[in-house]
Design an enzyme around this catalytic site. Structure first.
Site, short mmCIF file in Angstrom:
data_model
loop_
_atom_site.label_atom_id
_atom_site.label_comp_id
_atom_site.label_asym_id
_atom_site.label_seq_id
_atom_site.Cartn_x
_atom_site.Cartn_y
_atom_site.Cartn_z
N GLU A 67 0.83 -1.20 0.00
CA GLU A 67 0.00 0.00 0.00
C GLU A 67 0.87 1.25 0.00
O GLU A 67 0.61 2.20 -0.75
CB GLU A 67 -0.93 0.01 1.22
CG GLU A 67 -1.82 1.23 1.27
CD GLU A 67 -2.53 1.39 2.60
OE1 GLU A 67 -3.70 1.80 2.61
OE2 GLU A 67 -1.90 1.12 3.65
N TRP A 89 -8.63 -1.52 -0.05
CA TRP A 89 -9.31 -0.31 -0.50
C TRP A 89 -10.58 -0.62 -1.31
O TRP A 89 -11.25 0.31 -1.78
CB TRP A 89 -8.37 0.55 -1.34
CG TRP A 89 -7.46 1.41 -0.51
CD1 TRP A 89 -6.21 1.12 -0.07
CD2 TRP A 89 -7.73 2.74 -0.04
NE1 TRP A 89 -5.69 2.16 0.66
CE2 TRP A 89 -6.60 3.17 0.69
CE3 TRP A 89 -8.83 3.61 -0.15
CZ2 TRP A 89 -6.52 4.42 1.29
CZ3 TRP A 89 -8.75 4.86 0.44
CH2 TRP A 89 -7.61 5.24 1.16
N TYR A 131 -4.36 9.92 -1.16
CA TYR A 131 -2.98 10.10 -0.71
C TYR A 131 -1.95 10.32 -1.82
O TYR A 131 -1.24 11.33 -1.84
CB TYR A 131 -2.54 8.89 0.12
CG TYR A 131 -3.29 8.70 1.39
CD1 TYR A 131 -2.95 9.39 2.55
CD2 TYR A 131 -4.36 7.80 1.45
CE1 TYR A 131 -3.65 9.20 3.73
CE2 TYR A 131 -5.07 7.60 2.62
CZ TYR A 131 -4.72 8.30 3.76
OH TYR A 131 -5.42 8.12 4.92
N CYS A 183 -6.50 9.96 6.53
CA CYS A 183 -6.43 9.74 7.98
C CYS A 183 -5.03 10.04 8.48
O CYS A 183 -4.84 10.88 9.35
CB CYS A 183 -6.86 8.32 8.32
SG CYS A 183 -8.58 7.95 7.93
N ARG A 204 -5.47 12.12 11.92
CA ARG A 204 -6.64 12.82 12.46
C ARG A 204 -7.64 11.82 13.04
O ARG A 204 -8.41 12.13 13.94
CB ARG A 204 -7.33 13.64 11.37
CG ARG A 204 -7.90 12.78 10.26
CD ARG A 204 -8.82 13.51 9.32
NE ARG A 204 -9.29 12.59 8.29
CZ ARG A 204 -10.36 11.81 8.41
NH1 ARG A 204 -11.09 11.82 9.51
NH2 ARG A 204 -10.72 11.00 7.43
N ASP A 207 -8.55 3.89 13.32
CA ASP A 207 -9.19 2.64 13.72
C ASP A 207 -8.10 1.81 14.39
O ASP A 207 -7.24 1.24 13.72
CB ASP A 207 -9.76 1.98 12.46
CG ASP A 207 -10.20 0.53 12.66
OD1 ASP A 207 -10.03 0.00 13.77
OD2 ASP A 207 -10.71 -0.05 11.69
#
Length: 302
Positions: A67, A89, A131, A183, A204, A207
């Site tokens: 990733e 994803w 991203y 995130c 921010r 999980d």
């Protein structure tokens, strides 16, 4: 056996326990609900060659590395990920496809079509300017693209005392076009006088059960690649977060994990040095001594 209180993984386990015991329970965007705290920090020393790959459950570290390598390509379509057997994803474009077409397609069928049909992938596999787009192709108001990663590598090599060595993905103008706003949104770097590269990553939202173990691996390998490219030694990785949560359908899994004793962190190394940050492949990463407890399954909240 490494004592739990001395093990760097104790930071992760203590965070999870604190959320279970003291987290604020509320409804979230996904409708699943979370138990959360606000603000958390952990620190991991990478200088001895170890990596914070969680041991109290098996983490698919290669998936996380793939990733990160995908982020670095600047690509935003899941087709390339699926061709590397990375499915983390898929949930977001699959949900969009089902909602917009009304077709209750199985995930495996959807993924197969993405891999085999370029036109289908272009229409339904796109995540928007997530991203990789922001890291490598941030578009300024004058229309010029800015490669934040390339600029970071240049600064690490030529001005390592700079306090401006960072990149981020929180592009306010394009948030609405993203399948999921970033995130892990800010990475900042610091070079010590003896040539160690430190990294601070801020999330921010995180999980803790499913996402954080992946995020720790991704940030670690990014730090290793940057250090190698700039002729630096890995130093400390500092992780920070804002909304730090467990989903309500992960609470039993978290309790199961907390009942396990951590094992020694594995060692990680790069097997070669590519000519640039763009040259790394999954075979360039070697992990030794990873002996985790069994995996614990949990559903992703979309």
């Amino acid at each position: 056996m490494v004592g739990r209180s001395e093990h760097p993984e104790a930071q992760y386990l203590g965070l999870m326990r604190g959320i279970l015991e003291n987290g604020d329970e509320r409804v979230d965007r996904t409708g699943v609900g979370t138990r959360s705290i606000f603000g958390a920090t952990a620190r991991f020393d990478l200088s001895n060659g170890t990596a914070p790959i969680i041991t109290t459950k098996r983490v698919s570290w290669k998936t996380s590395v793939k990733e990160m390598l995908w982020f670095l390509t600047g690509e935003t379509n899941i087709q390339a990920l699926l061709r590397e057997n990375v499915r983390i994803w898929t949930d977001w474009p699959l949900a969009t496809y089902r909602r917009e077409t009304g077709e209750d397609i199985e995930q495996a069928v959807f993924e197969h079509r993405i891999v085999e049909d370029d036109d289908f992938a272009a229409r339904w596999g796109e995540l928007g300017p997530v991203y990789g787009k922001q890291w490598r192709r941030w578009v300024g108001p004058d229309g010029r693209e800015h490669d934040q990663i390339a600029q970071l590598v240049t600064t690490l090599k030529n001005n390592p005392s700079s306090r401006r060595m960072l990149f981020h993905a929180w592009n306010v103008a394009e948030l609405g076009d993203m399948a999921l706003p970033p995130c892990h949104m800010v990475y900042q770097f610091h070079v010590t006088s003896d040539g160690r590269l430190n990294c601070l990553m801020f999330q921010r939202s995180v999980d803790v059960f499913l996402g954080l173990p992946f995020n720790l691996v991704g940030a670690t390998v990014l730090q290793l690649m940057l250090a190698q490219q700039a002729d630096l030694k890995p130093g400390e990785f500092v992780w920070m977060s804002g909304d730090t949560h467990l989903y309500l359908n992960h609470l039993n899994q978290a309790r199961e994990q907390l009942a396990r004793e951590p094992r020694p962190f594995p060692r990680i190394r790069l097997t070669r040095r590519p000519e640039s940050i763009d040259g790394y492949r999954i075979d360039d990463f070697e992990v030794e001594g990873y002996d985790p407890h069994p995996a614990i399954k949990a559903d992703v909240a979309v």
